[in-house]
Scaffold this motif. Structure first.
Motif, PDB file in Angstrom:
ATOM      1  N   GLU A 163     -71.018 -17.415  12.084  1.00 43.41           N
ATOM      2  CA  GLU A 163     -71.176 -18.403  13.168  1.00 43.41           C
ATOM      3  C   GLU A 163     -72.656 -18.533  13.518  1.00 43.41           C
ATOM      4  O   GLU A 163     -73.340 -17.524  13.725  1.00 43.41           O
ATOM      5  N   HIS A 167     -71.576 -23.612  14.940  1.00 44.52           N
ATOM      6  CA  HIS A 167     -70.840 -23.972  13.721  1.00 44.52           C
ATOM      7  C   HIS A 167     -70.352 -22.691  13.030  1.00 44.52           C
ATOM      8  O   HIS A 167     -70.921 -21.620  13.245  1.00 44.52           O
ATOM      9  N   ALA A 169     -68.802 -21.044   9.192  1.00 44.62           N
ATOM     10  CA  ALA A 169     -68.402 -21.114   7.780  1.00 44.62           C
ATOM     11  C   ALA A 169     -67.637 -19.837   7.451  1.00 44.62           C
ATOM     12  O   ALA A 169     -68.056 -18.741   7.847  1.00 44.62           O
ATOM     13  N   ASP A 194     -65.850 -25.010  10.506  1.00 42.53           N
ATOM     14  CA  ASP A 194     -66.349 -26.235   9.864  1.00 42.53           C
ATOM     15  C   ASP A 194     -66.048 -26.245   8.373  1.00 42.53           C
ATOM     16  O   ASP A 194     -65.856 -27.303   7.776  1.00 42.53           O
ATOM     17  N   LEU A 195     -66.072 -25.053   7.758  1.00 43.25           N
ATOM     18  CA  LEU A 195     -65.848 -24.951   6.308  1.00 43.25           C
ATOM     19  C   LEU A 195     -65.127 -23.647   6.008  1.00 43.25           C
ATOM     20  O   LEU A 195     -65.487 -22.596   6.543  1.00 43.25           O
ATOM     21  N   LYS A 231     -61.979 -27.673   9.487  1.00 44.90           N
ATOM     22  CA  LYS A 231     -62.370 -29.053   9.168  1.00 44.90           C
ATOM     23  C   LYS A 231     -62.432 -29.365   7.680  1.00 44.90           C
ATOM     24  O   LYS A 231     -62.110 -30.465   7.251  1.00 44.90           O
ATOM     25  N   ARG A 232     -62.888 -28.400   6.856  1.00 46.12           N
ATOM     26  CA  ARG A 232     -63.018 -28.669   5.415  1.00 46.12           C
ATOM     27  C   ARG A 232     -62.617 -27.435   4.616  1.00 46.12           C
ATOM     28  O   ARG A 232     -62.844 -26.299   5.057  1.00 46.12           O
ATOM     29  N   LEU A 272     -73.911 -27.901   7.079  1.00 49.89           N
ATOM     30  CA  LEU A 272     -73.083 -27.860   8.279  1.00 49.89           C
ATOM     31  C   LEU A 272     -73.874 -28.311   9.500  1.00 49.89           C
ATOM     32  O   LEU A 272     -73.320 -28.742  10.491  1.00 49.89           O
ATOM     33  N   LYS A 273     -75.201 -28.190   9.410  1.00 48.97           N
ATOM     34  CA  LYS A 273     -76.063 -28.594  10.521  1.00 48.97           C
ATOM     35  C   LYS A 273     -77.440 -28.790   9.913  1.00 48.97           C
ATOM     36  O   LYS A 273     -78.003 -27.857   9.344  1.00 48.97           O
TER      37      LYS A 273
END
Ligand SMILES: [Zn+2]
Ligand SMILES: [Zn+2]
Length: 275
Positions: A163, A167, A169, A194-195, A231-232, A272-273
Motif C-alpha cells: 500500500e 493505492h 497492489a 487496485d491490482l 479493480k484489476r 497505479l499512480k
C-alpha cells in the motif's frame, strides 16, 4: 509514482523458445516502484535483467519480498548482480521459514557446492535477512505498508499487499483454491486493491487433473477479485506448456469474462499512480 513492472511471468521453470516470445519465458519476478522505494517480488530468472537495470540506474537500496523458496522464485538470485556490489544494500524478507531455519539458511543451500560454485557470502552488498510469519503486517522505508497472508501451497507461501499513498497492489502466488469456496485469507488481503497479480497456472478445465499441485486458475482469480471489489486482475505464473497462441486465447476469454482482467507479459508496466 506507484508502478509495477513484470520481469518474469512463468511458473515452474524458465522456458525460452520461439513459442514463448510474446508473453515471455522467465520465471516469477515483479518490480514495484513506490516513490523512491524499489521492491522486488520474488527472485525467479526475471531478476537477472532487472539487476542490470538497477546497476545502470544506480539503485542502491533494494527490498526483496519472497513468496516462498521453490526454484522458480529464487533461482535468479545468484545472477542478481547488485547483490555482489558492496555499495548497495538489500533487505530480504520471507514469511514461511521462521520455524524452519530461516531464509538465509535456505538461500545459502541454493548457493552451495556442488550444486553452485559461488557461496551466498560472496554477495558483498549489505544484505539483511528477515523472517516473519505470513499474516503479519509491517511498514517499510517510511510509509509503505506491507500486509501479508498465508497461501495454500506445498511447503507454504506468502501473499503480499503493498500500500502506497492510497493505492494497493497485491501479489498472490503460488496458491491452490478449493472449488466453490473462496479463500478468506486472500479475500481479506486483496479487498478493494487496485491490482491483483494472481496464480493462474491452469484453466478451470485443466484444474481437476492438477488438484494438490498447489496452483490456481484465472477464472478463480476473477471470482476472487469480483468478490473482494478489486479493480484489476493480472493473470500470472503461466504454465510453461501454455505457449503464445494458448495464452492469446486465455487473454481473449478472460477479457470477455471480466474486462478488468489481462494476461501479464514480460516487460509490461502497470501504472497505479503516475505522479
Ligand atoms: Zn511457482
Ligand atoms: Zn511454488
Amino acid at each position: 509514482m506507484f508502478a509495477i513492472q513484470f520481469w518474469g511471468v512463468r511458473g515452474s521453470i524458465a522456458c525460452a523458445s520461439p513459442r514463448h516470445i510474446k508473453y515471455g519465458g522467465n520465471t516469477s519476478c515483479v518490480e514495484v516502484v513506490a516513490g523512491d522505494n524499489r521492491f522486488i517480488l520474488d527472485a525467479g530468472t526475471g531478476i537477472r535483467p532487472l539487476g542490470k537495470e538497477f546497476l545502470q540506474e544506480g539503485v542502491r537500496t533494494i527490498t526483496l519480498l519472497l513468496t516462498h523458496t521453490h526454484w522458480d522464485h529464487i533461482n535468479g538470485l545468484p545472477f542478481f548482480r547488485p547483490a555482489y556490489d558492496p555499495t548497495r544494500r538489500m533487505h530480504i524478507f520471507a514469511g514461511h521459514l521462521k520455524n524452519q531455519g530461516g531464509i538465509e539458511k535456505v538461500l545459502s543451500q541454493q548457493m552451495h557446492e556442488p550444486v553452485f560454485p559461488v557461496p551466498l557470502e560472496a554477495m558483498r552488498a549489505i544484505v539483511e535477512f528477515e523472517d516473519f510469519t505470513a499474516g503479519e503486517s509491517f511498514t517499510l522505508n517510511g510509509g509503505v505498508r506491507i500486509r501479508t497472508a498465508p497461501l495454500n501451497h506445498p511447503n507454504c507461501a506468502t501473499g503480499y499487499r503493498i500500500e502506497y499513498e492510497g493505492h494497493a497492489a497485491c501479489y498472490v502466488t503460488d496458491t491452490e483454491h478449493t472449488p466453490g469456496q473462496l479463500d478468506e485469507n486472500i479475500l481479506g488481503l486483496i479487498e478493494g486493491a487496485d491490482l491483483v497479480i494472481y496464480d493462474s497456472t491452469y484453466t478451470d478445465a485443466e484444474f481437476p487433473a492438477r488438484i494438490g499441485w498447489g496452483h490456481s486458475t484465472w477464472q478463480e482469480g476473477i471470482r476472487l477479485c469480483r468478490a473482494a471489489g478489486a479493480k484489476r486482475l493480472a493473470i500470472f505464473h503461466h504454465e510453461p506448456d501454455h505457449e503464445d497462441d494458448f495464452m492469446d486465447a486465455i487473454a481473449a476469454e478472460a477479457e470477455a469474462t471480466w474486462g478488468a482482467s489481462f494476461v501479464a507479459r514480460e516487460g509490461m508496466v502497470v501504472n497505479l499512480k503516475s505522479s
